[in-house]
Design a protein around this motif. Sequence first.
Motif, PDB file in Angstrom:
ATOM      1  N   ALA A 268       2.980 -14.112  17.829  1.00 14.00           N
ATOM      2  CA  ALA A 268       3.587 -14.078  16.493  1.00 14.00           C
ATOM      3  C   ALA A 268       2.660 -13.401  15.497  1.00 14.00           C
ATOM      4  O   ALA A 268       3.104 -12.631  14.637  1.00 14.00           O
ATOM      5  N   GLY A 269       1.365 -13.670  15.613  1.00 15.24           N
ATOM      6  CA  GLY A 269       0.394 -13.011  14.747  1.00 15.24           C
ATOM      7  C   GLY A 269       0.387 -11.508  14.946  1.00 15.24           C
ATOM      8  O   GLY A 269       0.302 -10.734  13.989  1.00 15.24           O
ATOM      9  N   GLY A 270       0.486 -11.081  16.209  1.00 15.21           N
ATOM     10  CA  GLY A 270       0.530  -9.655  16.497  1.00 15.21           C
ATOM     11  C   GLY A 270       1.782  -9.004  15.949  1.00 15.21           C
ATOM     12  O   GLY A 270       1.735  -7.905  15.382  1.00 15.21           O
ATOM     13  N   VAL A 271       2.922  -9.665  16.098  1.00 12.37           N
ATOM     14  CA  VAL A 271       4.188  -9.115  15.593  1.00 12.37           C
ATOM     15  C   VAL A 271       4.150  -9.014  14.073  1.00 12.37           C
ATOM     16  O   VAL A 271       4.567  -7.997  13.491  1.00 12.37           O
ATOM     17  N   PHE A 272       3.654 -10.043  13.410  1.00  9.40           N
ATOM     18  CA  PHE A 272       3.575 -10.007  11.945  1.00  9.40           C
ATOM     19  C   PHE A 272       2.642  -8.884  11.496  1.00  9.40           C
ATOM     20  O   PHE A 272       2.962  -8.145  10.553  1.00  9.40           O
ATOM     21  N   SER A 273       1.516  -8.728  12.176  1.00  6.87           N
ATOM     22  CA  SER A 273       0.564  -7.676  11.823  1.00  6.87           C
ATOM     23  C   SER A 273       1.182  -6.296  11.985  1.00  6.87           C
ATOM     24  O   SER A 273       1.034  -5.417  11.125  1.00  6.87           O
ATOM     25  N   VAL A 274       1.901  -6.083  13.084  1.00  7.85           N
ATOM     26  CA  VAL A 274       2.553  -4.795  13.312  1.00  7.85           C
ATOM     27  C   VAL A 274       3.655  -4.559  12.281  1.00  7.85           C
ATOM     28  O   VAL A 274       3.808  -3.447  11.755  1.00  7.85           O
ATOM     29  N   GLY A 275       4.420  -5.596  11.960  1.00  4.80           N
ATOM     30  CA  GLY A 275       5.472  -5.451  10.953  1.00  4.80           C
ATOM     31  C   GLY A 275       4.922  -5.043   9.604  1.00  4.80           C
ATOM     32  O   GLY A 275       5.476  -4.164   8.927  1.00  4.80           O
ATOM     33  N   VAL A 276       3.823  -5.662   9.198  1.00  2.00           N
ATOM     34  CA  VAL A 276       3.190  -5.297   7.934  1.00  2.00           C
ATOM     35  C   VAL A 276       2.661  -3.866   7.998  1.00  2.00           C
ATOM     36  O   VAL A 276       2.844  -3.065   7.067  1.00  2.00           O
ATOM     37  N   LEU A 277       2.007  -3.525   9.115  1.00  2.00           N
ATOM     38  CA  LEU A 277       1.439  -2.187   9.269  1.00  2.00           C
ATOM     39  C   LEU A 277       2.513  -1.111   9.166  1.00  2.00           C
ATOM     40  O   LEU A 277       2.376  -0.134   8.420  1.00  2.00           O
ATOM     41  N   VAL A 278       3.596  -1.278   9.917  1.00  2.00           N
ATOM     42  CA  VAL A 278       4.661  -0.271   9.921  1.00  2.00           C
ATOM     43  C   VAL A 278       5.348  -0.207   8.562  1.00  2.00           C
ATOM     44  O   VAL A 278       5.595   0.875   8.018  1.00  2.00           O
ATOM     45  N   SER A 279       5.652  -1.363   7.992  1.00  2.00           N
ATOM     46  CA  SER A 279       6.361  -1.358   6.708  1.00  2.00           C
ATOM     47  C   SER A 279       5.505  -0.784   5.591  1.00  2.00           C
ATOM     48  O   SER A 279       6.027  -0.230   4.620  1.00  2.00           O
ATOM     49  N   GLN A 280       4.189  -0.884   5.714  1.00  2.00           N
ATOM     50  CA  GLN A 280       3.329  -0.343   4.667  1.00  2.00           C
ATOM     51  C   GLN A 280       3.319   1.184   4.641  1.00  2.00           C
ATOM     52  O   GLN A 280       2.816   1.787   3.685  1.00  2.00           O
ATOM     53  N   LEU A 281       3.883   1.816   5.680  1.00  2.50           N
ATOM     54  CA  LEU A 281       4.085   3.261   5.601  1.00  2.50           C
ATOM     55  C   LEU A 281       4.996   3.601   4.424  1.00  2.50           C
ATOM     56  O   LEU A 281       4.896   4.677   3.835  1.00  2.50           O
ATOM     57  N   VAL A 282       5.874   2.673   4.091  1.00  2.00           N
ATOM     58  CA  VAL A 282       6.784   2.861   2.958  1.00  2.00           C
ATOM     59  C   VAL A 282       6.013   2.890   1.638  1.00  2.00           C
ATOM     60  O   VAL A 282       6.456   3.498   0.656  1.00  2.00           O
ATOM     61  N   ARG A 283       4.839   2.266   1.594  1.00  5.53           N
ATOM     62  CA  ARG A 283       4.031   2.190   0.370  1.00  5.53           C
ATOM     63  C   ARG A 283       3.268   3.474   0.077  1.00  5.53           C
ATOM     64  O   ARG A 283       2.565   3.560  -0.936  1.00  5.53           O
ATOM     65  N   LEU A 284       3.361   4.456   0.950  1.00  2.00           N
ATOM     66  CA  LEU A 284       2.566   5.675   0.800  1.00  2.00           C
ATOM     67  C   LEU A 284       2.638   6.272  -0.607  1.00  2.00           C
ATOM     68  O   LEU A 284       1.593   6.609  -1.175  1.00  2.00           O
ATOM     69  N   PRO A 285       3.818   6.422  -1.218  1.00  2.00           N
ATOM     70  CA  PRO A 285       3.846   7.012  -2.572  1.00  2.00           C
ATOM     71  C   PRO A 285       3.056   6.202  -3.598  1.00  2.00           C
ATOM     72  O   PRO A 285       2.339   6.774  -4.430  1.00  2.00           O
ATOM     73  N   LEU A 286       3.177   4.862  -3.543  1.00  2.00           N
ATOM     74  CA  LEU A 286       2.420   4.035  -4.488  1.00  2.00           C
ATOM     75  C   LEU A 286       0.923   4.125  -4.212  1.00  2.00           C
ATOM     76  O   LEU A 286       0.112   4.217  -5.146  1.00  2.00           O
ATOM     77  N   MET A 287       0.550   4.108  -2.946  1.00  2.00           N
ATOM     78  CA  MET A 287      -0.866   4.230  -2.599  1.00  2.00           C
ATOM     79  C   MET A 287      -1.433   5.556  -3.103  1.00  2.00           C
ATOM     80  O   MET A 287      -2.571   5.613  -3.595  1.00  2.00           O
ATOM     81  N   ALA A 288      -0.653   6.627  -2.983  1.00  3.26           N
ATOM     82  CA  ALA A 288      -1.120   7.942  -3.431  1.00  3.26           C
ATOM     83  C   ALA A 288      -1.301   7.967  -4.942  1.00  3.26           C
ATOM     84  O   ALA A 288      -2.333   8.422  -5.457  1.00  3.26           O
ATOM     85  N   ILE A 289      -0.301   7.479  -5.679  1.00  3.97           N
ATOM     86  CA  ILE A 289      -0.399   7.436  -7.142  1.00  3.97           C
ATOM     87  C   ILE A 289      -1.565   6.563  -7.585  1.00  3.97           C
ATOM     88  O   ILE A 289      -2.286   6.871  -8.548  1.00  3.97           O
ATOM     89  N   ASN A 290      -1.775   5.461  -6.869  1.00  6.38           N
ATOM     90  CA  ASN A 290      -2.803   4.499  -7.273  1.00  6.38           C
ATOM     91  C   ASN A 290      -4.229   4.971  -7.000  1.00  6.38           C
ATOM     92  O   ASN A 290      -5.176   4.313  -7.432  1.00  6.38           O
ATOM     93  N   GLN A 291      -4.395   6.082  -6.285  1.00  3.48           N
ATOM     94  CA  GLN A 291      -5.744   6.541  -5.993  1.00  3.48           C
ATOM     95  C   GLN A 291      -6.548   6.755  -7.271  1.00  3.48           C
ATOM     96  O   GLN A 291      -7.708   6.360  -7.363  1.00  3.48           O
ATOM     97  N   PHE A 292      -5.909   7.370  -8.284  1.00  2.00           N
ATOM     98  CA  PHE A 292      -6.667   7.684  -9.491  1.00  2.00           C
ATOM     99  C   PHE A 292      -5.973   7.277 -10.781  1.00  2.00           C
ATOM    100  O   PHE A 292      -6.393   7.683 -11.861  1.00  2.00           O
ATOM    101  N   ILE A 293      -4.939   6.439 -10.659  1.00  2.00           N
ATOM    102  CA  ILE A 293      -4.367   5.939 -11.907  1.00  2.00           C
ATOM    103  C   ILE A 293      -5.285   4.907 -12.584  1.00  2.00           C
ATOM    104  O   ILE A 293      -5.267   4.804 -13.825  1.00  2.00           O
TER     105      ILE A 293
END
Length: 510
Positions: A268-293
């Motif tokens: 279950a820990g592995g599945v949750f970790s993978v789910g967070v990892l994959v879903s965080q690909l969706v955060r890419l635009p926010l992560m990019a903007i947040n680099q220097f905001i």
Amino acid sequence: MSTDESADADDVTRRLDDALERVAHGAAVSVPSILLQRGLTVAFTAALTNGLGAAPYGLFALARRIQRFLSRIVLGFRSGLSRFLPTADQEERNALATFASLLLLGVSTAFGAGLFLAAPRLTAMAGQSEQFGTLLRVFALGMPASVWLFTVTEVLRGIEAVAPLNLTLRLAFPAAQLVVGVVGAFVLGDILFVAGGVLAVMGLTGVGAALWVVRARGFRPRLRGPDLPALRRRYLDYTIPLFLGGIATTTQRLGFYPLIAVFLTGVAGGVFSVGVLVSQLVRLPLMAINQFIPPVAAALNEQGHEEALSRLYHVTSRLVLVGVVAAAVPVVIYRETVMAAFGPTFTAYAPLLTLFVLAQVAACAAGSVGILLRMTDHQRALLVTNVAITTVLAVVAIPLTRRFGLAGVVWTYLLMLTLNNGIEVLVLYRLEGLQPFTKRHGFPLVAAVPYAGVGLAARAVAPGVVGAVGGTLVGLGVFAATLKLLGFTPVERRLASTLFERYGELLPGR
């Protein structure tokens, strides 16, 4: 409009364009490197799940996240670097970097020692194997190395060193981590080697980045000076609430792993970790903007340019939402194909990936709200907000987990990110009059409808990787065409023109 009003409007527009260009430059340079980093991290995870199996990876993920839980709390003390470095002179920068580094290394060493001593008891409480306890101790010993890496990269962010930041955090470390993972999984078959190797490369990468800061930007240790006591007090006054609030924030983000360790299994820990990892690909635009905001917003706030800061928030939050929706739709539609990359155990949990993705959309919809609270010096309000949300979740999470298992944990994760960002938006509006939304924020949601329709049709015609790639590419074209039809603002068009002039020669065919 009077001459003074026209001059004020021109000044706001000029400052907005300058701020957007600085943020967008960081994002444009960061997007490829963040994609590379995420790709290398996904490959590292896939190597462990396929080479060692779901259960060993699950123990590794649980132990690493428990260590990360503590290190994230420690890293609350680093936030002052991106707040104060942008407006400091070289002597102040030397003093700030020295003080913050010593503070973070000292606290991380204390936390690491505590985790090392507590590892046997934590293992017994969770009912996990002896290997889990050994992994905990390995990660405890390496905590200063992991904190050091993120301390140095925060200095790079504070001085807006775009290329070195991305080279360090997005390429050097994840590439070295992948090598360690492949060797540990397929050559040695030893998860302990992977744990120790990952921590070693974190420390070495941090040392390399620190040497660059010293040589290229002239940073030198500075421990003495008549102005240092006041500077240190200012730094601590700013960061102590963030450190305390980090306990609540980190509990929201990573408290699920101790919960899983106690009530569920390593798988279950592995599945949750993978789910967070994959879903965080969706955060890419926010992560990019947040680099220097952070440094850009801090400078606008420090200089009293409230209107430019407000408009910066409007534009960046909408751009983030466009990117997030574009990334979220294919991950949801092709969730089985995505999870199959990690093995059959993970494919069975593909329906939960939709909840993970919705959680990330909720986390990103309001743009850089948490950063703006910090950069406008409302860290104490952020502390109160996060403590309140964490208290609510602590009451909700355990019964949901005991009743529904892993699904209950994921629903709690979705609730947490939705509450967190919704309340932060209200707090920022109440304190600063800043809020992210305009009517144009609905345009990406409208454009997502035909985009999703194309994806679903492609999945029906050609299931699997081929359909996923083709459907995503065609769907993105439909998404972009719909947004163009709905229209862009003059600010967005100027920004696009500026970026095209700056990076156009890098595009194929130019």
